[in-house]
Design a protein around this motif. Structure first.
Motif, PDB file in Angstrom:
ATOM      1  N   PRO A  17      31.990  34.176 -32.573  1.00 14.00           N
ATOM      2  CA  PRO A  17      31.798  34.279 -31.137  1.00 14.00           C
ATOM      3  C   PRO A  17      30.251  34.039 -30.915  1.00 14.00           C
ATOM      4  O   PRO A  17      29.462  34.276 -31.406  1.00 14.00           O
ATOM      5  N   VAL A  18      30.037  33.559 -29.661  1.00 11.71           N
ATOM      6  CA  VAL A  18      28.670  33.107 -28.968  1.00 11.71           C
ATOM      7  C   VAL A  18      28.718  34.064 -27.626  1.00 11.71           C
ATOM      8  O   VAL A  18      29.583  33.713 -26.847  1.00 11.71           O
ATOM      9  N   VAL A  19      27.647  34.876 -27.889  1.00  9.59           N
ATOM     10  CA  VAL A  19      27.380  35.517 -26.655  1.00  9.59           C
ATOM     11  C   VAL A  19      26.846  34.882 -25.350  1.00  9.59           C
ATOM     12  O   VAL A  19      25.776  34.107 -25.707  1.00  9.59           O
ATOM     13  N   PRO A  28      21.753  30.204 -30.227  1.00  4.82           N
ATOM     14  CA  PRO A  28      23.022  30.077 -30.450  1.00  4.82           C
ATOM     15  C   PRO A  28      23.766  29.492 -29.356  1.00  4.82           C
ATOM     16  O   PRO A  28      24.777  28.469 -29.410  1.00  4.82           O
ATOM     17  N   VAL A  29      23.340  29.824 -27.992  1.00 11.03           N
ATOM     18  CA  VAL A  29      23.657  29.269 -26.922  1.00 11.03           C
ATOM     19  C   VAL A  29      23.502  27.809 -26.707  1.00 11.03           C
ATOM     20  O   VAL A  29      24.359  26.850 -26.559  1.00 11.03           O
ATOM     21  N   ASN A  30      22.329  27.060 -27.290  1.00  8.93           N
ATOM     22  CA  ASN A  30      21.951  25.772 -27.233  1.00  8.93           C
ATOM     23  C   ASN A  30      22.878  25.212 -28.276  1.00  8.93           C
ATOM     24  O   ASN A  30      22.973  23.829 -28.103  1.00  8.93           O
ATOM     25  N   LEU A  32      25.817  25.814 -29.344  1.00  8.41           N
ATOM     26  CA  LEU A  32      27.109  25.688 -28.835  1.00  8.41           C
ATOM     27  C   LEU A  32      27.267  24.563 -27.725  1.00  8.41           C
ATOM     28  O   LEU A  32      28.012  23.591 -27.716  1.00  8.41           O
ATOM     29  N   ASP A  33      26.302  24.609 -26.916  1.00  5.77           N
ATOM     30  CA  ASP A  33      26.138  23.479 -26.025  1.00  5.77           C
ATOM     31  C   ASP A  33      26.082  21.925 -26.592  1.00  5.77           C
ATOM     32  O   ASP A  33      26.796  21.105 -26.140  1.00  5.77           O
ATOM     33  N   LEU A  34      25.198  21.852 -27.591  1.00  2.04           N
ATOM     34  CA  LEU A  34      25.175  20.362 -28.148  1.00  2.04           C
ATOM     35  C   LEU A  34      26.548  20.266 -28.993  1.00  2.04           C
ATOM     36  O   LEU A  34      26.923  18.889 -28.745  1.00  2.04           O
ATOM     37  N   ILE A  35      27.106  21.165 -29.567  1.00  2.00           N
ATOM     38  CA  ILE A  35      28.497  20.862 -30.108  1.00  2.00           C
ATOM     39  C   ILE A  35      29.448  20.390 -29.084  1.00  2.00           C
ATOM     40  O   ILE A  35      30.114  19.476 -29.186  1.00  2.00           O
ATOM     41  N   GLU A  36      29.449  21.274 -28.033  1.00  2.00           N
ATOM     42  CA  GLU A  36      30.539  20.682 -26.912  1.00  2.00           C
ATOM     43  C   GLU A  36      30.146  19.320 -26.358  1.00  2.00           C
ATOM     44  O   GLU A  36      31.301  18.747 -26.362  1.00  2.00           O
ATOM     45  N   ARG A  37      28.810  18.951 -26.241  1.00  2.00           N
ATOM     46  CA  ARG A  37      28.592  17.363 -25.865  1.00  2.00           C
ATOM     47  C   ARG A  37      29.063  16.589 -26.948  1.00  2.00           C
ATOM     48  O   ARG A  37      29.503  15.674 -26.391  1.00  2.00           O
TER      49      ARG A  37
END
Length: 50
Positions: A17-19, A28-30, A32-37
């Motif tokens: 999970p990513v907090v 980790p948030v950045n 996840l954002d890159l992966i989603e895009r």
């Protein structure tokens, strides 16, 4: 897929999970954002966010 509107939904589960709180580490948030895009681009989809 709905054959009448040619639309579908897909969901992915993360192994780790990513907090997403204000106290979360940004790296980790950045990531996840890159992966989603990149996944959206590969699937030619929209963000689903309104």
């Amino acid at each position: 897929m709905n054959p009448n509107i040619k639309s579908s939904h897909i969901a992915y589960a993360l192994a780790t999970p990513v907090v997403m709180t204000d106290a979360a580490r940004r790296a980790p948030v950045n990531l996840l954002d890159l992966i989603e895009r990149r996944v959206r681009r590969a699937l030619t989809s929209d963000s689903g966010r309104r």
